[in-house]
Design an enzyme around this catalytic site. Structure first.
Site, mmCIF file in Angstrom:
data_model
loop_
_atom_site.group_PDB
_atom_site.id
_atom_site.type_symbol
_atom_site.label_atom_id
_atom_site.label_comp_id
_atom_site.label_asym_id
_atom_site.label_seq_id
_atom_site.Cartn_x
_atom_site.Cartn_y
_atom_site.Cartn_z
ATOM 1 N N ARG A 1 -5.791 8.219 21.875
ATOM 2 C CA ARG A 1 -6.846 7.393 22.462
ATOM 3 C C ARG A 1 -8.125 7.604 21.665
ATOM 4 O O ARG A 1 -8.447 8.736 21.277
ATOM 5 C CB ARG A 1 -7.093 7.743 23.932
ATOM 6 C CG ARG A 1 -6.046 7.177 24.892
ATOM 7 C CD ARG A 1 -6.110 5.637 24.981
ATOM 8 N NE ARG A 1 -5.128 5.090 25.900
ATOM 9 C CZ ARG A 1 -3.895 4.689 25.570
ATOM 10 N NH1 ARG A 1 -3.486 4.792 24.312
ATOM 11 N NH2 ARG A 1 -3.093 4.183 26.470
ATOM 12 N N HIS B 1 -4.329 -0.262 17.020
ATOM 13 C CA HIS B 1 -3.521 0.167 18.179
ATOM 14 C C HIS B 1 -2.108 -0.427 18.080
ATOM 15 O O HIS B 1 -1.622 -1.102 18.985
ATOM 16 C CB HIS B 1 -4.184 -0.244 19.499
ATOM 17 C CG HIS B 1 -3.855 0.691 20.628
ATOM 18 N ND1 HIS B 1 -4.794 1.247 21.442
ATOM 19 C CD2 HIS B 1 -2.661 1.175 21.061
ATOM 20 C CE1 HIS B 1 -4.208 2.021 22.340
ATOM 21 N NE2 HIS B 1 -2.913 1.996 22.132
ATOM 22 N N GLN B 2 -1.479 -0.122 16.970
ATOM 23 C CA GLN B 2 -0.217 -0.753 16.580
ATOM 24 C C GLN B 2 0.968 0.191 16.727
ATOM 25 O O GLN B 2 2.122 -0.225 16.613
ATOM 26 C CB GLN B 2 -0.396 -1.159 15.095
ATOM 27 C CG GLN B 2 0.743 -1.851 14.439
ATOM 28 C CD GLN B 2 0.554 -1.919 12.929
ATOM 29 O OE1 GLN B 2 -0.565 -1.887 12.437
ATOM 30 N NE2 GLN B 2 1.642 -2.021 12.191
ATOM 31 N N ALA B 3 0.674 1.476 17.000
ATOM 32 C CA ALA B 3 1.739 2.483 16.926
ATOM 33 C C ALA B 3 2.909 2.187 17.863
ATOM 34 O O ALA B 3 4.055 2.518 17.567
ATOM 35 C CB ALA B 3 1.171 3.871 17.219
ATOM 36 N N ASP C 1 -5.306 4.994 14.680
ATOM 37 C CA ASP C 1 -4.682 3.812 15.278
ATOM 38 C C ASP C 1 -5.471 3.387 16.511
ATOM 39 O O ASP C 1 -5.187 2.356 17.109
ATOM 40 C CB ASP C 1 -3.228 4.133 15.674
ATOM 41 C CG ASP C 1 -2.488 2.908 16.182
ATOM 42 O OD1 ASP C 1 -2.509 1.876 15.462
ATOM 43 O OD2 ASP C 1 -1.902 2.947 17.283
ATOM 44 N N LYS D 1 5.797 13.930 25.253
ATOM 45 C CA LYS D 1 6.920 13.152 24.688
ATOM 46 C C LYS D 1 6.677 12.780 23.223
ATOM 47 O O LYS D 1 7.542 12.979 22.370
ATOM 48 C CB LYS D 1 7.134 11.883 25.540
ATOM 49 C CG LYS D 1 7.657 12.204 26.936
ATOM 50 C CD LYS D 1 7.775 10.981 27.792
ATOM 51 C CE LYS D 1 6.474 10.460 28.342
ATOM 52 N NZ LYS D 1 5.721 11.358 29.239
ATOM 53 N N ILE D 2 5.491 12.257 22.924
ATOM 54 C CA ILE D 2 5.214 11.817 21.549
ATOM 55 C C ILE D 2 4.976 13.015 20.637
ATOM 56 O O ILE D 2 5.527 13.094 19.530
ATOM 57 C CB ILE D 2 4.007 10.844 21.525
ATOM 58 C CG1 ILE D 2 4.352 9.571 22.298
ATOM 59 C CG2 ILE D 2 3.599 10.512 20.089
ATOM 60 C CD1 ILE D 2 3.177 8.655 22.588
ATOM 61 N N GLU E 1 -12.713 0.284 20.655
ATOM 62 C CA GLU E 1 -11.735 -0.696 20.150
ATOM 63 C C GLU E 1 -11.613 -1.941 21.016
ATOM 64 O O GLU E 1 -11.214 -2.999 20.526
ATOM 65 C CB GLU E 1 -10.348 -0.047 19.997
ATOM 66 C CG GLU E 1 -9.673 0.287 21.322
ATOM 67 C CD GLU E 1 -8.278 0.905 21.126
ATOM 68 O OE1 GLU E 1 -8.148 1.820 20.305
ATOM 69 O OE2 GLU E 1 -7.350 0.466 21.812
ATOM 70 N N THR F 1 -3.393 8.811 16.991
ATOM 71 C CA THR F 1 -2.654 7.653 17.513
ATOM 72 C C THR F 1 -2.618 7.737 19.040
ATOM 73 O O THR F 1 -1.758 7.135 19.669
ATOM 74 C CB THR F 1 -1.210 7.588 16.960
ATOM 75 O OG1 THR F 1 -0.553 8.824 17.252
ATOM 76 C CG2 THR F 1 -1.180 7.340 15.472
HETATM 77 P P1 NAI Z 1 2.781 12.929 27.671
HETATM 78 O O1 NAI Z 1 2.162 12.893 29.033
HETATM 79 O O2 NAI Z 1 4.260 13.032 27.551
HETATM 80 O O3 NAI Z 1 2.146 14.146 26.835
HETATM 81 C C1 NAI Z 1 0.775 14.470 26.855
HETATM 82 C C2 NAI Z 1 0.657 15.965 26.569
HETATM 83 O O4 NAI Z 1 -0.740 16.276 26.498
HETATM 84 C C3 NAI Z 1 1.275 16.846 27.670
HETATM 85 O O5 NAI Z 1 2.090 17.849 27.109
HETATM 86 C C4 NAI Z 1 0.056 17.449 28.361
HETATM 87 O O6 NAI Z 1 0.310 18.760 28.876
HETATM 88 C C5 NAI Z 1 -0.951 17.495 27.204
HETATM 89 N N1 NAI Z 1 -2.318 17.632 27.663
HETATM 90 C C6 NAI Z 1 -2.874 17.198 28.821
HETATM 91 N N2 NAI Z 1 -4.174 17.557 28.859
HETATM 92 C C7 NAI Z 1 -4.435 18.218 27.703
HETATM 93 C C8 NAI Z 1 -5.591 18.851 27.174
HETATM 94 N N3 NAI Z 1 -6.749 18.881 27.850
HETATM 95 N N4 NAI Z 1 -5.492 19.419 25.955
HETATM 96 C C9 NAI Z 1 -4.316 19.417 25.273
HETATM 97 N N5 NAI Z 1 -3.173 18.854 25.730
HETATM 98 C C10 NAI Z 1 -3.243 18.270 26.944
HETATM 99 O O7 NAI Z 1 2.228 11.654 26.921
HETATM 100 P P2 NAI Z 1 2.865 10.923 25.643
HETATM 101 O O8 NAI Z 1 3.818 9.891 26.078
HETATM 102 O O9 NAI Z 1 3.288 11.938 24.656
HETATM 103 O O10 NAI Z 1 1.572 10.133 25.100
HETATM 104 C C11 NAI Z 1 0.456 10.828 24.545
HETATM 105 C C12 NAI Z 1 -0.693 9.864 24.406
HETATM 106 O O11 NAI Z 1 -0.349 8.891 23.414
HETATM 107 C C13 NAI Z 1 -0.969 9.026 25.666
HETATM 108 O O12 NAI Z 1 -1.874 9.682 26.522
HETATM 109 C C14 NAI Z 1 -1.545 7.760 25.129
HETATM 110 O O13 NAI Z 1 -2.952 7.872 25.205
HETATM 111 C C15 NAI Z 1 -1.107 7.724 23.663
HETATM 112 N N6 NAI Z 1 -0.277 6.561 23.334
HETATM 113 C C16 NAI Z 1 -0.662 5.776 22.288
HETATM 114 C C17 NAI Z 1 0.088 4.676 21.909
HETATM 115 C C18 NAI Z 1 -0.289 3.809 20.743
HETATM 116 O O14 NAI Z 1 0.251 2.704 20.585
HETATM 117 N N7 NAI Z 1 -1.185 4.242 19.865
HETATM 118 C C19 NAI Z 1 1.280 4.297 22.664
HETATM 119 C C20 NAI Z 1 1.640 5.226 23.724
HETATM 120 C C21 NAI Z 1 0.860 6.304 24.060
#
Ligand code: NAI
Length: 326
Positions: free
Chosen positions: A229, A290-292, A253, A152-153, A258, A227
């Site tokens: 983990r 961790h503000q994103a 981020d 999604k992101i 952290e 942004t």
């Molecule tokens: P999502 O589940 O929609 O997308 C994650 C993508 O990573 C998927 O397309 C998946 O196939 C792929 N993936 C899984 N294992 C993988 C690997 N070994 N190598 C490469 N790609 C792989 O998750 P979304 O919503 O896009 O979030 C992504 C990350 O952003 C989250 O896991 C979370 O850790 C982080 N996040 C950070 C925030 C912040 O405030 N900084 C806020 C929200 C999420």
């Protein structure tokens, strides 16, 4: 229904308060959830946690003993929860999406700030220093960005980068065929990208995905954005990459360690983490705490989905955002 919130900040109270009613009451704790604080949840059926709380097996057993029925994460990532251990004990629900735009836009904000030296210019002009020396940046137009994780992101970030006229390469363990993205191997992405942005989850596979070896495969001057983990990057290896001038800039981020520092005010204190302190001291490293996720829209979506998740589990016994019992 009583919900105990851990690691709460004023903006959490603000976004959840409209859901308080004669049926639902909240107890807000500033402390993080861990084995020493779990007892605060006594009398609550629901525990609501965030990214830096710890729901290990030991903590889950304690909450179960206290009669907690639902562990509601007010975030998407759940690497801090032993979901397997919770199976058949406590329902675990999360908020899979609240605003991919918030995180993707923050990622671009960090990138632009870094490469156009906005963080330096802001401080200079505040002090009436109008010199441009050392502020030369580079165009994003025509550059290659490597996006790791096109969920999604990652997808929103891809669209934003395309808007800047950048060439987008991507790597995903489960590539998607519906968005016309050019998928390549990780090594190809490392070798060809001017900018690398991490949007995959933290798993056993992805821990320290960016390490000394992968940095060596990258272009000299590469800009690394994280942004997602913290533990996706070996921070000591990144620091070495910055010191050797191989890494041109880093925007973080998130940071592996952290949980001891982020979200708290340590100004006036001596920070014990030498790696973090050294990274922050670098002119080409930008750290946000961790503000994103932190936009009004995201907070509103987090609150409404969290309350809906809890109601569904407690009243219907099922919820589409449940992480275990599936
Ligand atoms: P999502 O589940 O929609 O997308 C994650 C993508 O990573 C998927 O397309 C998946 O196939 C792929 N993936 C899984 N294992 C993988 C690997 N070994 N190598 C490469 N790609 C792989 O998750 P979304 O919503 O896009 O979030 C992504 C990350 O952003 C989250 O896991 C979370 O850790 C982080 N996040 C950070 C925030 C912040 O405030 N900084 C806020 C929200 C999420």
């Amino acid at each position: 229904m009583k919900i105990a919130f851990f690691d709460t900040k004023p903006y959490d109270k603000e976004s959840f308060k409209k859901y308080e009613s004669s049926d639902i009451s909240f107890k807000f704790f500033e402390t993080k959830l861990n084995i020493d604080t779990a007892d605060l949840a006594r009398g609550c059926e629901v525990v609501c946690i965030f990214v830096n709380d710890t729901a290990s097996g030991e903590v889950i057993d304690k909450l179960y003993e206290l009669g907690v029925k639902v562990l509601a994460l007010r975030c998407a990532g759940y690497n801090n929860v032993d979901v397997k251990h919770a199976h058949k004990k406590i329902h675990v629900v999360h908020v899979p999406a609240y605003s991919p735009y918030a995180v993707a836009e923050h990622t671009m904000a960090l990138l632009l700030t870094s490469i156009r030296r906005i963080h330096k210019a802001y401080i200079r002009t505040k002090d009436f220093n109008f010199s441009l020396a050392g502020l030369t940046g580079f165009d994003l137009y025509g550059k290659t960005v490597g996006v790791i994780g096109t969920g999604k992101i990652g997808r929103v970030f891809v669209d934003i980068c395309r808007g800047f006229g950048m060439r987008v390469l991507a790597y995903d363990k489960y590539p998607s065929d519906d968005i016309g993205i050019e998928y390549v191997s990780l090594d190809e992405l490392f070798a060809a990208s001017d900018i690398i942005s991490l949007h995959c989850p933290l798993t056993r596979d992805t821990k320290h995905l960016i390490n000394g070896d992968s940095i060596k495969k990258m272009k000299k001057g590469v800009v690394i954005l994280n942004t997602s983990r913290g533990a996706l990057i070996d921070a000591d290896a990144l620091l070495e990459g910055i010191k050797s001038r191989h890494v041109g800039a880093a925007c973080l981020d998130v940071y592996e360690e952290e949980s001891d520092v982020f979200f708290e005010d340590f100004s006036g204190h001596i920070v014990d983490d030498d790696t973090l302190a050294r990274l922050i001291s670098m002119p080409n490293v930008i750290v946000t705490s961790h503000q994103a996720f932190l936009t009004e829209e995201a907070l509103a979506n987090i609150a409404s989905t969290t309350i809906e998740n809890v109601k569904q589990i407690l009243y219907n016994g099922v919820c589409q955002n449940e992480l275990c019992f599936l």
